[in-house]
Design an enzyme around this catalytic site. Structure first.
Site, PDB file in Angstrom:
ATOM      1  N   GLU A  45       0.894  -1.171   0.044  1.00 40.81           N
ATOM      2  CA  GLU A  45       0.047   0.113   0.121  1.00 40.81           C
ATOM      3  C   GLU A  45       0.993   1.332   0.097  1.00 40.81           C
ATOM      4  OE1 GLU A  45      -2.458   0.757   3.584  1.00 40.81           O
ATOM      5  OE2 GLU A  45      -3.334   2.416   2.596  1.00 40.81           O
ATOM      6  N   ASP A  70       5.226   4.641   3.645  1.00 41.77           N
ATOM      7  CA  ASP A  70       4.993   6.273   3.785  1.00 41.77           C
ATOM      8  C   ASP A  70       6.198   6.804   4.238  1.00 41.77           C
ATOM      9  OD1 ASP A  70       2.153   7.941   3.716  1.00 41.77           O
ATOM     10  OD2 ASP A  70       3.690   8.660   4.540  1.00 41.77           O
ATOM     11  N   ASP A 119      -1.291  12.258  -2.612  1.00 33.95           N
ATOM     12  CA  ASP A 119      -1.057  13.826  -2.880  1.00 33.95           C
ATOM     13  C   ASP A 119      -1.336  14.163  -4.328  1.00 33.95           C
ATOM     14  OD1 ASP A 119      -0.679  14.326  -0.015  1.00 33.95           O
ATOM     15  OD2 ASP A 119       1.216  14.034  -0.290  1.00 33.95           O
ATOM     16  N   ASP A 155      -9.863  10.881  -3.951  1.00 33.17           N
ATOM     17  CA  ASP A 155     -10.941  11.785  -4.304  1.00 33.17           C
ATOM     18  C   ASP A 155     -10.593  12.793  -5.500  1.00 33.17           C
ATOM     19  OD1 ASP A 155      -8.662  12.581  -2.910  1.00 33.17           O
ATOM     20  OD2 ASP A 155      -9.631  14.621  -2.804  1.00 33.17           O
TER      21      ASP A 155
HETATM   22  C1  LIG Z   1      -3.222  12.365   1.297  1.00 30.72           C
HETATM   23  S1  LIG Z   1      -2.185  11.605   2.251  1.00 30.72           S
HETATM   24  C2  LIG Z   1      -3.304   9.897   2.188  1.00 30.72           C
HETATM   25  C3  LIG Z   1      -2.827   8.986   3.409  1.00 30.72           C
HETATM   26  C4  LIG Z   1      -3.741   7.683   3.398  1.00 30.72           C
HETATM   27  N1  LIG Z   1      -3.647   6.820   2.443  1.00 30.72           N
HETATM   28  C5  LIG Z   1      -5.089   8.277   3.570  1.00 30.72           C
HETATM   29  O1  LIG Z   1      -5.845   7.805   2.610  1.00 30.72           O
HETATM   30  O2  LIG Z   1      -5.543   8.654   4.852  1.00 30.72           O
HETATM   31  C6  LIG Z   1      -0.626  11.020   1.319  1.00 30.72           C
HETATM   32  C7  LIG Z   1       0.203  10.427   1.936  1.00 30.72           C
HETATM   33  O3  LIG Z   1       1.385  10.066   0.976  1.00 30.72           O
HETATM   34  C8  LIG Z   1       2.547  10.090   1.560  1.00 30.72           C
HETATM   35  N2  LIG Z   1       3.590  10.519   0.437  1.00 30.72           N
HETATM   36  C9  LIG Z   1       3.492  11.331  -0.370  1.00 30.72           C
HETATM   37  N3  LIG Z   1       4.694  11.322  -1.375  1.00 30.72           N
HETATM   38  C10 LIG Z   1       5.255  10.407  -0.904  1.00 30.72           C
HETATM   39  C11 LIG Z   1       6.430   9.777  -1.365  1.00 30.72           C
HETATM   40  N4  LIG Z   1       7.118  10.185  -2.219  1.00 30.72           N
HETATM   41  N5  LIG Z   1       6.979   8.735  -0.744  1.00 30.72           N
HETATM   42  C12 LIG Z   1       6.224   8.263   0.496  1.00 30.72           C
HETATM   43  N6  LIG Z   1       5.093   8.878   1.202  1.00 30.72           N
HETATM   44  C13 LIG Z   1       4.669   9.671   0.406  1.00 30.72           C
HETATM   45  C14 LIG Z   1       2.409  11.367   2.579  1.00 30.72           C
HETATM   46  O4  LIG Z   1       3.188  11.229   3.553  1.00 30.72           O
HETATM   47  C15 LIG Z   1       0.888  11.009   3.082  1.00 30.72           C
HETATM   48  O5  LIG Z   1       0.849  10.276   4.164  1.00 30.72           O
END
Ligand SMILES: C[S@@+](CC[C@H](N)C(=O)[O-])C[C@H]1O[C@@H](n2cnc3c(N)ncnc32)[C@H](O)[C@@H]1O
Length: 216
Positions: A45, A70, A119, A155
């Site tokens: 994931e 993450d 993101d 989303d």
């Molecule tokens: C909007 S949050 C979504 C978290 C979770 N999947 C949720 O739906 O609640 C996006 C997540 O992607 C992680 N993330 C973004 N770019 C990343 C990268 N290049 N490597 C590791 N994690 C990343 C961020 O730390 C964040 O926790």
């Protein structure tokens, strides 16, 4: 950093189900044997945040292994703590930048990949950070077994459209797609697993997009 974040950050260093940065490199090619100590399928994931998909899929499929990835330790803490407290042994977490995923997984080591609410990085200079840009897709293709499935839940309609464009440009095969997963798949137990961010978007009345595809 806030006190709670710092505490969680320190604590995940003691969790047996969390691997951070260079500690994860020796598992490359050996996640099943050395981390999970079995030969079961391996599912990732990406952008897991608190790891709701990893933990819930782990509970549902005890015969499969799940790794939530993450770079935010205080978020990973939530899923890792839950898995430890509930004795869920087929779920682990890896704290790395996904850009570096090829340092942690061998060619064709992975059976399936979920990307949950990444993101969206809507500004064009940030396309390089979008987790479904062609550079990232190429890396996922490398570590996935032939025929391995990719799942994306988001989303963000713009991010969803962007991903569909990249899937089409790569001639990859879409198996399922919907712009409103709760309308089209109301009884689907897997697609109904809700992440932290997903709950926030749903409360705002946002539709949730989903696509499942295979690399060709
Ligand atoms: C909007 S949050 C979504 C978290 C979770 N999947 C949720 O739906 O609640 C996006 C997540 O992607 C992680 N993330 C973004 N770019 C990343 C990268 N290049 N490597 C590791 N994690 C990343 C961020 O730390 C964040 O926790």
């Amino acid at each position: 950093m806030a006190k709670r974040k710092l505490q969680r950050f320190a604590e995940i260093g003691t969790f047996k189900n969390v691997v951070q940065l260079d500690e994860g490199k020796p598992y490359k090619g050996k996640w099943k044997q050395d981390f999970f100590k079995n030969e079961n399928p391996l599912i990732l994931e990406l952008a897991c945040g608190k790891g709701e998909y990893s933990v819930n899929l782990g509970k549902k499929y005890p015969g499969k292994n799940f790794v939530g990835i993450d770079y935010k330790g205080n978020r990973i803490w939530v899923g890792a703590k839950m898995a430890l407290d509930e004795g869920i042994e087929n779920v682990g977490f890896l704290r790395i930048q996904i850009q570096n995923i090829l340092d942690y997984f061998e060619k064709e080591e992975v059976d399936e990949i979920w990307i949950t609410f990444p993101d969206p990085q809507p500004q064009s200079p940030l396309e390089r950070k979008r987790l479904t840009n062609p550079t990232f897709l190429e890396k996922y293709k490398t570590i996935l077994k032939s025929g391995g499935k990719m799942h994306l839940k988001t989303d963000n309609d713009g991010f969803y459209e962007y991903t569909l464009e990249k899937i089409a440009e790569g001639n990859h095969a879409i198996e399922e797609q919907t712009t409103d997963v709760y309308k089209t798949h109301p009884a689907d137990e897997i697609l109904s697993i809700k992440t932290h961010y997903e709950r926030i978007y749903l409360q705002k009345g946002k539709n949730i997009n989903y696509v499942r595809f295979r690399f060709c």
